[in-house]
Write a protein that holds these residues in place. Structure first.
Motif, short mmCIF file in Angstrom:
data_model
loop_
_atom_site.label_atom_id
_atom_site.label_comp_id
_atom_site.label_asym_id
_atom_site.label_seq_id
_atom_site.Cartn_x
_atom_site.Cartn_y
_atom_site.Cartn_z
N GLY A 89 0.78 -1.23 0.00
CA GLY A 89 0.00 0.00 0.00
C GLY A 89 0.81 1.27 0.00
N LEU A 90 2.13 1.19 0.16
CA LEU A 90 2.97 2.38 0.13
C LEU A 90 3.22 2.81 -1.31
N THR A 91 3.49 4.10 -1.48
CA THR A 91 3.80 4.67 -2.79
C THR A 91 5.20 5.25 -2.78
N VAL A 92 5.91 5.04 -3.87
CA VAL A 92 7.24 5.60 -4.07
C VAL A 92 7.24 6.38 -5.38
N GLY A 93 7.90 7.51 -5.41
CA GLY A 93 8.00 8.29 -6.64
C GLY A 93 9.41 8.78 -6.85
N ALA A 94 9.72 9.15 -8.09
CA ALA A 94 11.04 9.67 -8.43
C ALA A 94 10.90 10.85 -9.38
N LEU A 95 11.82 11.79 -9.24
CA LEU A 95 11.90 12.98 -10.08
C LEU A 95 13.37 13.20 -10.40
N VAL A 96 13.71 13.46 -11.67
CA VAL A 96 15.12 13.55 -12.03
C VAL A 96 15.32 14.52 -13.19
N ALA A 97 16.41 15.28 -13.13
CA ALA A 97 16.87 16.09 -14.25
C ALA A 97 18.11 15.40 -14.81
N VAL A 98 17.98 14.86 -16.03
CA VAL A 98 19.00 13.99 -16.61
C VAL A 98 19.95 14.82 -17.46
N ASN A 99 21.16 14.98 -16.98
CA ASN A 99 22.19 15.79 -17.64
C ASN A 99 23.52 15.07 -17.52
N ALA A 100 23.56 13.83 -18.01
CA ALA A 100 24.64 12.91 -17.68
C ALA A 100 25.80 12.96 -18.66
N LEU A 101 26.98 12.66 -18.15
CA LEU A 101 28.13 12.41 -19.01
C LEU A 101 27.92 11.13 -19.79
N GLY A 102 27.21 10.18 -19.20
CA GLY A 102 26.91 8.92 -19.85
C GLY A 102 25.68 8.98 -20.73
N SER A 103 25.25 7.81 -21.19
CA SER A 103 24.14 7.69 -22.12
C SER A 103 23.00 6.91 -21.49
N ALA A 104 21.77 7.30 -21.81
CA ALA A 104 20.59 6.57 -21.35
C ALA A 104 20.20 5.46 -22.31
N THR A 105 20.80 5.43 -23.49
CA THR A 105 20.47 4.43 -24.51
C THR A 105 21.70 3.60 -24.84
N VAL A 106 21.46 2.41 -25.38
CA VAL A 106 22.53 1.45 -25.67
C VAL A 106 23.16 1.77 -27.01
N GLY A 107 24.44 2.14 -27.00
CA GLY A 107 25.13 2.46 -28.24
C GLY A 107 24.44 3.58 -28.98
N ASP A 108 24.27 3.40 -30.29
CA ASP A 108 23.58 4.41 -31.10
C ASP A 108 22.13 4.02 -31.36
N SER A 109 21.59 3.09 -30.56
CA SER A 109 20.21 2.63 -30.73
C SER A 109 19.25 3.49 -29.92
N ALA A 110 17.95 3.20 -30.04
CA ALA A 110 16.92 3.88 -29.25
C ALA A 110 16.52 3.06 -28.04
N HIS A 111 17.19 1.94 -27.79
CA HIS A 111 16.87 1.07 -26.66
C HIS A 111 17.44 1.65 -25.37
N PHE A 112 16.61 1.75 -24.34
CA PHE A 112 17.05 2.31 -23.08
C PHE A 112 17.72 1.25 -22.20
N TRP A 113 18.78 1.66 -21.50
CA TRP A 113 19.39 0.79 -20.51
C TRP A 113 18.37 0.41 -19.42
N ALA A 114 17.41 1.27 -19.16
CA ALA A 114 16.42 1.03 -18.11
C ALA A 114 15.31 0.10 -18.53
N ALA A 115 15.37 -0.46 -19.72
CA ALA A 115 14.27 -1.26 -20.27
C ALA A 115 13.78 -2.38 -19.36
N PRO A 116 14.64 -3.10 -18.62
CA PRO A 116 14.11 -4.20 -17.79
C PRO A 116 13.12 -3.76 -16.72
N TRP A 117 13.11 -2.47 -16.40
CA TRP A 117 12.22 -2.00 -15.33
C TRP A 117 11.04 -1.18 -15.88
#
Length: 331
Positions: A172-200
């Motif tokens: 019954g508990l709720t969790v939330g997240a808020l983020v400003a993404v300005n990373a040196l790294g990448s959110a996607t795998v290589g030059d694809s559109a697939h996200f590293w976060a895809a499993p979640w």
């Protein structure tokens, strides 16, 4: 777990978020606040942070609650956004009481967006006004992508942005997240559109592409960003009753969400940090697994929020950087 009704951090009852941005400046501010003060903590894992009033959030410090948290662009200049928020809170009679005086408690963190192509030729610091405007806009609904603190955010190969997500647990508990993404790294795998976060990913919230069929030996493209031009700043929140020590552990666990969604993360050249917030609307379940589940949900929600921020970002005519929709062929 399942996403909350809005799939935003404001699914945690009592929280509000406001954005303000200057498109010409290509920067902005995001404020998280509530009708009443809330307990907060912070964990910094990046090597180059920019913060204000974060020492107050340590478990051994006097002040027990905050009135607002600020995420801002503008590098060191952006810390002044907290001044605008403090002024608005003071005008509303909010703040930590010291005799007859009240001092609003407004910790903040900044990201570097000074070289993103916006017009930075200003004489008077614009961030106090942006902070006040973001606080005035605070509500349960807000826009993701190129908004607020994510307005001028970049990743290694794509436009970054403001992301958010939520999860409702079986207890019954709720969790939330808020983020400003300005990373040196990448959110996607290589030059694809697939996200590293895809499993979640839940309910195709950032495109539903899943992971790629294979990973290249060198999964990352050459960086467009230079050292010192990064930092991902985030907030995770819950409605469970928690003290600052418990929230510090939750913030620490939530950093796993950055590692799952941004490659690389926590570098010496990023200022990655996570605030954790409790509104205390629901009692913590007696089960020993409850804090474990909150940490896990915070990490997965933050990973999802990172992908949602990049997924929602938009480029403008003349940009030298693509947004995710262009790479995915959806724009």
């Amino acid at each position: 777990m399942k996403p909350g009704g809005r799939n935003l951090i404001t699914d945690v009852e009592g929280l509000k978020v406001g954005n303000a941005q200057d498109r010409r400046l290509r920067s902005g501010v995001t404020v998280l606040t509530a009708d009443a003060p809330f307990v907060a903590a912070v964990n910094v894992m990046g090597g180059a942070p920019g913060t204000r009033e974060t020492d107050l959030l340590a478990p051994d410090k006097l002040v027990g609650q905050a009135d607002a948290l600020v995420l801002s662009g503008g590098s060191g200049f952006g810390l002044a956004a907290c001044d605008g928020v403090m002024g608005a809170l003071a005008a509303a009679g909010r703040g930590f009481a010291v005799g007859s005086a009240r001092v609003p408690i407004v910790p903040g963190a900044i990201l570097f967006d000074l070289l993103n192509g916006g017009d930075k030729d200003w004489r008077d610091n614009p961030y106090p006004a942006l902070g006040r405007a973001a606080y005035a806009e605070a509500g349960q609904e807000f826009t993701l992508g190129s908004e607020g603190a994510g307005t001028g955010a970049l990743t290694r190969n794509l436009w970054g942005g403001l992301g958010s997500a939520s999860a409702v647990l079986e207890n019954g508990l709720t969790v939330g997240a808020l983020v400003a993404v300005n990373a040196l790294g990448s959110a996607t795998v290589g030059d694809s559109a697939h996200f590293w976060a895809a499993p979640w990913e839940l309910e195709d919230e950032f495109g539903g592409l899943g992971l790629p069929a294979h990973f290249p030996a060198d999964a990352e493209p050459q960086p467009y960003k230079q050292p010192g031009e990064a930092t991902t700043i985030a907030i995770v929140a819950t409605d469970a009753v928690m003290d600052k020590a418990g929230l510090l552990r939750m913030a620490t666990a939530a950093h796993d969400g950055l590692a799952r969604s941004l490659v690389p993360s926590h570098t010496p050249l990023d200022g990655d940090l996570v605030f954790a917030v409790s509104t205390g609307r629901k009692p913590m379940p007696n089960a020993v697994s409850a804090p474990f589940l909150l940490g896990h949900a915070a990490a997965t929600s933050l990973a999802r929020a990172v992908a949602r921020g990049v997924h929602a970002a938009r480029s403008v005519e003349g940009d030298r950087r693509l947004c995710w929709r262009q790479v995915a062929g959806r724009q």
